[in-house]
Design an enzyme around this catalytic site. Structure first.
Site, PDB file in Angstrom:
ATOM      1  N   GLN A 196     109.916  98.873  56.283  1.00  0.00           N
ATOM      2  CA  GLN A 196     109.322  97.642  56.791  1.00  0.00           C
ATOM      3  C   GLN A 196     108.911  96.692  55.676  1.00  0.00           C
ATOM      4  O   GLN A 196     108.789  95.489  55.905  1.00  0.00           O
ATOM      5  CB  GLN A 196     108.128  97.955  57.691  1.00  0.00           C
ATOM      6  N   GLU A 341     111.523 108.255  63.224  1.00  0.00           N
ATOM      7  CA  GLU A 341     110.732 108.021  64.431  1.00  0.00           C
ATOM      8  C   GLU A 341     111.132 108.955  65.572  1.00  0.00           C
ATOM      9  O   GLU A 341     110.383 109.145  66.523  1.00  0.00           O
ATOM     10  CB  GLU A 341     110.834 106.567  64.874  1.00  0.00           C
ATOM     11  N   ARG A 372     102.104 112.552  60.713  1.00  0.00           N
ATOM     12  CA  ARG A 372     102.803 113.226  61.794  1.00  0.00           C
ATOM     13  C   ARG A 372     103.209 114.662  61.442  1.00  0.00           C
ATOM     14  O   ARG A 372     103.270 115.515  62.327  1.00  0.00           O
ATOM     15  CB  ARG A 372     104.033 112.412  62.217  1.00  0.00           C
ATOM     16  N   ARG A 413     104.074 108.767  69.752  1.00  0.00           N
ATOM     17  CA  ARG A 413     105.095 109.813  69.637  1.00  0.00           C
ATOM     18  C   ARG A 413     104.460 111.207  69.738  1.00  0.00           C
ATOM     19  O   ARG A 413     105.088 112.139  70.237  1.00  0.00           O
ATOM     20  CB  ARG A 413     105.845 109.692  68.321  1.00  0.00           C
ATOM     21  N   LYS A 438     101.264 101.808  73.354  1.00  0.00           N
ATOM     22  CA  LYS A 438     101.725 101.163  72.124  1.00  0.00           C
ATOM     23  C   LYS A 438     103.144 100.645  72.269  1.00  0.00           C
ATOM     24  O   LYS A 438     103.449  99.528  71.844  1.00  0.00           O
ATOM     25  CB  LYS A 438     101.631 102.154  70.963  1.00  0.00           C
TER      26      LYS A 438
END
Length: 452
Positions: A196, A341, A372, A413, A438
């Site tokens: 990003q 992701e 995560r 997630r 989200k």
């Protein structure tokens, strides 16, 4: 079973986020029979938020058809409005909400504060836009947002002589003191923590006085397909991104064309539903699957067969058929460096496999909505699983699972991963299913109707 379009007396972008069955959270439904379901999904978050930024910087009004309505997209909408962009819902035949008309400001204005929530696209894509506005713009967000990497954007703007005050933290909160213009030119950044960082600078680069000649220095950039998505959205608006060599992107100064855009369904949000066919057995189909796409969710077509699924793409309908946990789910050895992701949902699937899995190339997801890797290991092991953290991934070994609490860590997630495990393990209670707002506010209803 056919899952029909979202319906309510009036459109509610957050759907029904009730905590069902227990005061402690959402009791994940158990699959009691093989599935036979078909569904369509709302628009892509990644595409919606890129197109919102480009439409705000374009040379005229644009319409986004079938955009995503979720917390991340609404944070982006409110942020762009705060900078002077006109954004209004317009009538459309979208299944999950109205279309959007975006009218660029004659002159972007700062002197405002932007709430980034936990949205990486907002906290990273908008500081370069704020640099093109007149006046100071302060960026802040949720508590964990202050831990998310921002160095590539902060140091990048410093390198372009933008006045950005972050007290040396390289994280939120910070203030961009916009002057209405950015000189642009040659720039080096380290984007190894997030693709990003590159997308953020490319999206605004055509509006810089001298465009941008951007070089990445450091380790390889994770989630490279997301940069390709950015390049494709720019190309559709007449902005060419040249890549004369790996890790270098050149954008000439020029207009960003106003166009009307159809937003693709979010293919990463399709992952838990398609995975459900492997866990419960039977078939699940997702309609509206694009023939050509830059979304990393498209990799599910190749990834799910490695776990034992049968996958068929017929026109715009993707169907996954699985045998259920009793039929056997295969362990895998995967490098998910381009599709991090998808990792949480695929790790949940691996926890139900009958052979070990090694999923690597995902060290960067420690810096997503939560760490995560640590979260998945902690929560699966808390249900009796056997997951070991690696430097850049997870080793998942077969172990009998039991019901219990599943913490979502304010991470959509993680919440959907708990739902996947709950298909096969009675008594899994997700503490905050509402965090799916989200990117997919309707997840609880769609999930329960999947099993109806």
């Amino acid at each position: 079973m056919q899952i029909s379009r979202y319906s309510a007396p009036e459109f509610d972008p957050y759907g029904d986020q009730r905590q069902t069955d227990t005061d402690d959270g959402w009791l994940a439904p158990v699959a009691t029979a093989p599935l036979e379901a078909s569904l369509s999904l709302p628009g892509s978050k990644s595409l919606t938020n890129r197109e919102l930024v480009l439409a705000a910087l374009a040379d005229g009004p644009s319409v986004l058809r079938a955009p995503l309505w979720s917390r991340d997209s609404e944070l982006m909408i409110e942020a762009l409005r705060a900078l002077g962009t006109g954004i209004e819902p317009v009538s459309g035949d979208g299944e999950y909400g109205p279309d959007l008309r975006i009218t660029p400001a004659a002159e972007l204005t700062g002197s405002t504060t932007i709430d980034c929530g936990l949205a990486g696209t907002v906290m990273r894509f908008l500081p370069p836009v704020a640099a093109l506005a007149l006046g100071p713009t302060t960026f802040d967000g949720d508590e964990y947002a202050r831990k998310r990497p921002m160095s590539g954007v902060v140091e990048g703007l410093h390198g372009l002589a933008v006045d950005l005050d972050d007290d040396g933290r390289r994280t939120l909160p910070f203030t961009v003191h916009g002057t209405g213009r950015v000189a642009g030119g040659a720039l080096e950044i380290d984007a190894s923590a997030s693709s990003q960082f590159v997308s953020a600078l490319l999206l605004s680069a055509a509006r810089f006085d001298a465009g941008l000649d951007l070089r990445h220095v450091g380790d390889r950039v994770p989630s490279a397909p997301h940069i390709e998505m950015t390049i494709a959205t720019l190309a559709a608006r007449g902005v060419e991104v040249r890549t004369p060599e790996a890790g270098r992107w050149i954008v000439e100064a020029g207009p960003i064309r106003a166009i009307d855009v159809d937003i693709e369904p979010d293919l990463s949000n399709a992952a838990p539903f398609l995975i459900a066919a492997l866990v419960a057995g039977g078939t699940v189909a997702v309609t509206g699957w694009p023939a050509v796409t830059t979304q990393v969710g498209a990799q599910l077509i190749d990834l799910l067969p490695r776990f034992g699924a049968e996958v068929e793409l017929d026109g715009d309908r993707l169907t996954v058929r699985g045998g259920g946990v009793d039929g056997g789910i295969r362990g895998v050895d995967l490098d998910l460096s381009e599709a991090g992701e998808l990792a949480p949902n695929l790790v949940a699937l691996a926890a139900l496999a009958n052979t070990p899995s090694r999923i690597t190339g995902i060290g960067h997801i420690r810096h997503h909505e939560t760490d995560r890797l640590a979260a998945l290991a902690t929560e699966i092991n808390g249900l009796g699983g056997h997951v070991t953290e690696l430097e850049d991934g997870l080793l998942v070994e077969p172990a009998p699972l039991r019901g219990g609490a599943w913490r979502a860590y304010a991470d959509h997630r993680m919440a959907t991963s708990g739902a996947i495990l709950g298909l096969a393990v009675p008594g899994v209670v997700v503490d905050d299913i509402g965090t799916t707002s989200k990117t997919l506010p309707q997840f609880p209803q769609l999930w329960e109707r999947l099993l109806a």
